[in-house]
Design a protein around this motif. Structure first.
Motif, PDB file in Angstrom:
ATOM      1  N   LEU B   2      -2.169  39.434  91.490  1.00  0.00           N
ATOM      2  CA  LEU B   2      -1.284  38.382  91.970  1.00  0.00           C
ATOM      3  C   LEU B   2      -0.400  37.869  90.830  1.00  0.00           C
ATOM      4  O   LEU B   2      -0.895  37.506  89.767  1.00  0.00           O
ATOM      5  CB  LEU B   2      -2.129  37.239  92.533  1.00  0.00           C
ATOM      6  CG  LEU B   2      -1.376  36.085  93.179  1.00  0.00           C
ATOM      7  CD1 LEU B   2      -0.625  36.543  94.423  1.00  0.00           C
ATOM      8  CD2 LEU B   2      -2.336  34.963  93.549  1.00  0.00           C
ATOM      9  N   ALA B   3       0.898  37.841  91.079  1.00  0.00           N
ATOM     10  CA  ALA B   3       1.832  37.379  90.051  1.00  0.00           C
ATOM     11  C   ALA B   3       1.932  35.859  90.057  1.00  0.00           C
ATOM     12  O   ALA B   3       1.731  35.215  91.086  1.00  0.00           O
ATOM     13  CB  ALA B   3       3.206  37.993  90.301  1.00  0.00           C
ATOM     14  N   ARG B   5       4.078  32.463  90.026  1.00  0.00           N
ATOM     15  CA  ARG B   5       5.351  32.206  90.712  1.00  0.00           C
ATOM     16  C   ARG B   5       6.257  31.232  89.958  1.00  0.00           C
ATOM     17  O   ARG B   5       5.762  30.272  89.366  1.00  0.00           O
ATOM     18  CB  ARG B   5       5.072  31.611  92.098  1.00  0.00           C
ATOM     19  CG  ARG B   5       4.475  32.573  93.083  1.00  0.00           C
ATOM     20  CD  ARG B   5       4.015  31.846  94.336  1.00  0.00           C
ATOM     21  NE  ARG B   5       2.775  31.125  94.159  1.00  0.00           N
ATOM     22  CZ  ARG B   5       2.412  30.085  94.885  1.00  0.00           C
ATOM     23  NH1 ARG B   5       3.203  29.597  95.816  1.00  0.00           N
ATOM     24  NH2 ARG B   5       1.257  29.486  94.665  1.00  0.00           N
ATOM     25  N   ALA B  44      14.046  34.585  92.225  1.00  0.00           N
ATOM     26  CA  ALA B  44      13.119  33.438  92.256  1.00  0.00           C
ATOM     27  C   ALA B  44      12.041  33.800  93.271  1.00  0.00           C
ATOM     28  O   ALA B  44      12.298  34.543  94.213  1.00  0.00           O
ATOM     29  CB  ALA B  44      13.861  32.186  92.690  1.00  0.00           C
ATOM     30  N   GLU B  46      10.080  31.670  95.173  1.00  0.00           N
ATOM     31  CA  GLU B  46      10.087  30.793  96.340  1.00  0.00           C
ATOM     32  C   GLU B  46      11.178  29.764  96.088  1.00  0.00           C
ATOM     33  O   GLU B  46      11.673  29.641  94.972  1.00  0.00           O
ATOM     34  CB  GLU B  46       8.765  30.011  96.480  1.00  0.00           C
ATOM     35  CG  GLU B  46       7.589  30.847  96.838  1.00  0.00           C
ATOM     36  CD  GLU B  46       6.340  30.005  97.166  1.00  0.00           C
ATOM     37  OE1 GLU B  46       5.264  30.495  96.841  1.00  0.00           O
ATOM     38  OE2 GLU B  46       6.453  28.885  97.719  1.00  0.00           O
ATOM     39  N   ASP B 221      -0.755  27.823  89.166  1.00  0.00           N
ATOM     40  CA  ASP B 221      -0.516  29.080  89.880  1.00  0.00           C
ATOM     41  C   ASP B 221       0.974  29.335  90.029  1.00  0.00           C
ATOM     42  O   ASP B 221       1.398  30.461  90.244  1.00  0.00           O
ATOM     43  CB  ASP B 221      -1.167  28.993  91.265  1.00  0.00           C
ATOM     44  CG  ASP B 221      -2.663  28.777  91.145  1.00  0.00           C
ATOM     45  OD1 ASP B 221      -3.351  29.763  90.845  1.00  0.00           O
ATOM     46  OD2 ASP B 221      -3.131  27.631  91.276  1.00  0.00           O
ATOM     47  N   LEU B 249       1.550  37.631  84.066  1.00  0.00           N
ATOM     48  CA  LEU B 249       1.970  38.579  85.084  1.00  0.00           C
ATOM     49  C   LEU B 249       2.978  37.920  86.019  1.00  0.00           C
ATOM     50  O   LEU B 249       2.669  36.946  86.701  1.00  0.00           O
ATOM     51  CB  LEU B 249       0.764  39.070  85.888  1.00  0.00           C
ATOM     52  CG  LEU B 249       1.109  40.125  86.937  1.00  0.00           C
ATOM     53  CD1 LEU B 249       1.535  41.429  86.290  1.00  0.00           C
ATOM     54  CD2 LEU B 249      -0.056  40.334  87.880  1.00  0.00           C
ATOM     55  N   VAL B 250       4.205  38.438  85.990  1.00  0.00           N
ATOM     56  CA  VAL B 250       5.235  37.925  86.899  1.00  0.00           C
ATOM     57  C   VAL B 250       5.827  39.101  87.661  1.00  0.00           C
ATOM     58  O   VAL B 250       5.700  40.249  87.244  1.00  0.00           O
ATOM     59  CB  VAL B 250       6.364  37.186  86.138  1.00  0.00           C
ATOM     60  CG1 VAL B 250       5.906  35.839  85.629  1.00  0.00           C
ATOM     61  CG2 VAL B 250       6.914  38.036  85.009  1.00  0.00           C
ATOM     62  N   ARG B 251       6.475  38.778  88.754  1.00  0.00           N
ATOM     63  CA  ARG B 251       7.099  39.835  89.559  1.00  0.00           C
ATOM     64  C   ARG B 251       8.423  40.247  88.919  1.00  0.00           C
ATOM     65  O   ARG B 251       9.197  39.396  88.496  1.00  0.00           O
ATOM     66  CB  ARG B 251       7.370  39.281  90.958  1.00  0.00           C
ATOM     67  CG  ARG B 251       8.034  40.259  91.886  1.00  0.00           C
ATOM     68  CD  ARG B 251       8.133  39.646  93.257  1.00  0.00           C
ATOM     69  NE  ARG B 251       9.008  38.497  93.273  1.00  0.00           N
ATOM     70  CZ  ARG B 251      10.172  38.455  93.925  1.00  0.00           C
ATOM     71  NH1 ARG B 251      10.582  39.476  94.623  1.00  0.00           N
ATOM     72  NH2 ARG B 251      10.912  37.371  93.908  1.00  0.00           N
TER      73      ARG B 251
END
Lengths: 206, 252
Positions: B2-3, B5, B44, B46, B221, B249-251
């Protein structure tokens, strides 16, 4: 002739998000609010957020269960998204034990973690580890990120149906395919470019 | 995996983006849809729209903004500000919001959290908490945009909202908000590590390092910021490549 795409509206979440994405991609679609509109469709999308039991109760009330089963047996294109994916299975252990549509053998269970301190719901962008080449995943980046929000996940009996897994504490099935029926645990309609591509692939290539 | 946000927050007043956004190539910097599209292109993760319209008789304007945004942008959208009851929540969700954020009303009427999460699912109910540190080091919750102190400690309230069914907490430190000195890492980390629902850190970002600290020390988170993104001090791709270098960890 253009495909008759129906999004099943059974009062479980925002059907318009899916419709907005299809419209953006240039597809006409309409909402299926009763049994007869399910019969007419070439392609059915079962979205949904919320509780499993409520979803089944609602499908039952709207007399949609039989027409959905018929669509599955006749091999119509079906896409289950999030709760819609989970409903395709035999049963779920979400707040009790509840019977699902039973198109796919398997069950729905809650995430449980021993010690990692992972949050529930599993909410946010996570990657797909695509285990099986399929037209629905054509032309995507290597490990595509998609948007998830759920506390339960599917365990399917026939693991050869799994198209992709995602890692959250441990790997879980995030996409499967059986015949012409696809299930996606993530929300393609909320997954920006990658998600729109998956929806387009589903409609065009599968 | 899970990245983490990154979430830009836009203040909307009478249907227009306020506090200016300096994307130079936008023809209308006040148009929420155009700004949202630009954040989507920047990847971005969200968006949050905060309706700061004083008179909430003008709800239909916000409905329209949400509807148009949801037709053009395909990422999770949270809407907050002035949401008082179930019908307001339903309105926003039907217009295309994925989540609503409840602030003052959650303290005035905590049963709304329960009712709403039961009806629409926990995943779409975000509780926004404005907190302030007191001289003895305790944190208390405030309502009405920080004007009223509630006799409730922050951690206790966070646990209560989780038990009531909230799906996420948006935690704003009033001491840090607007300072550009970074998030309040102490309270963020305390609340995030005590709960099992996700926590969004908010208030105080002035640099890339602050975003990193929000995750690394604040254990958040997700991180929220407004002006550093809007005024172009930090771009989303820049933030992501910085965080990636630091091992977050990012997208992509």
């Amino acid at each position: 002739m253009p495909m008759n795409i129906k999004i099943i509206d059974y009062d479980m979440g925002n059907v318009h998000s899916v419709q907005n994405a299809l419209t953006f991609l240039g597809y006409e679609s309409s909402l299926a609010v009763d049994a007869s509109s399910i019969h007419e469709a070439d392609c059915l999308i079962l979205p949904g957020v919320g509780a499993f039991e409520d979803g089944m109760v609602s499908l039952h009330k709207k007399k949609m269960i039989e027409p959905l089963k018929e669509a599955f047996v006749r091999g119509k294109k079906i896409l289950g998204i999030c709760l819609g994916m989970q409903l395709l299975l035999d049963k779920s252990y979400e707040m009790g034990e509840h019977v699902g549509l039973g198109f796919i053998k398997g069950e729905v269970t809650r995430f449980s973690f021993d010690s990692e301190g992972l949050k529930i719901p599993h909410m946010g962008w996570n990657s797909l580890d695509i285990s099986k080449k399929d037209p629905i995943f054509e032309n995507l980046p290597e490990t595509p990120y998609v948007y998830f929000v759920h506390s339960y996940h599917v365990k399917i009996t026939d693991e050869s149906l799994i198209l992709a897994t995602t890692h959250y504490g441990k790997p879980f099935c995030s996409a499967f395919k059986s015949g012409q029926t696809y299930g996606l645990q993530f929300h393609p309609e909320k997954s920006q470019e990658v998600g729109l591509k998956i929806l387009k692939n589903f409609l065009e290539n599968t | 995996m899970l990245a983490k946000r990154i979430i830009p927050c836009l203040d909307i007043q009478n249907g227009r983006v306020v506090k200016g956004v300096t994307f130079v190539d936008l023809c209308d910097v006040g148009d929420p849809v155009q700004v949202a599209q630009r954040y989507e292109e920047a990847k971005a993760d969200e968006l949050i729209f905060l309706d700061i319209t004083a008179s909430h008789e003008k709800r239909e304007i916000m409905r329209d903004v949400v509807k148009k945004t949801a037709e053009a942008v395909f990422m999770p959208l949270t809407v907050g500000g002035g949401i008082r009851n179930i019908s307001h929540i339903e309105d926003m969700l039907k217009s295309g919001a994925d989540k609503v954020s409840l602030n003052t009303v959650s303290l005035e009427n905590p049963s709304l959290i329960q009712e709403a999460s039961k009806r629409f699912g926990s995943q779409c109910i975000v509780v926004a908490m404005d907190v302030k540190r007191e001289p003895d080091g305790k944190y208390f919750v405030y309502t009405h945009g920080g004007r009223h102190r509630v006799n409730k400690e922050a951690l206790q309230w966070a646990k209560e909202v989780e038990a009531l069914g909230a799906g996420e907490i948006l935690l704003t430190s009033m001491d840090c908000d607007g300072t550009k000195n970074g998030y309040d890492l102490e309270i963020t980390s305390l609340i995030s590590s005590s709960l099992s629902i996700p926590v969004i850190a908010s208030g105080g970002v002035g640099s890339l390092e602050h975003l990193y600290e929000g995750f690394a020390k604040g254990k958040a988170d997700a991180v929220l910021a407004a002006s550093v993104f809007h005024f172009g001090k930090i771009s989303i791709p820049e933030a992501k490549s910085y965080l990636k270098e630091k091992g977050v960890l990012v997208r992509n």
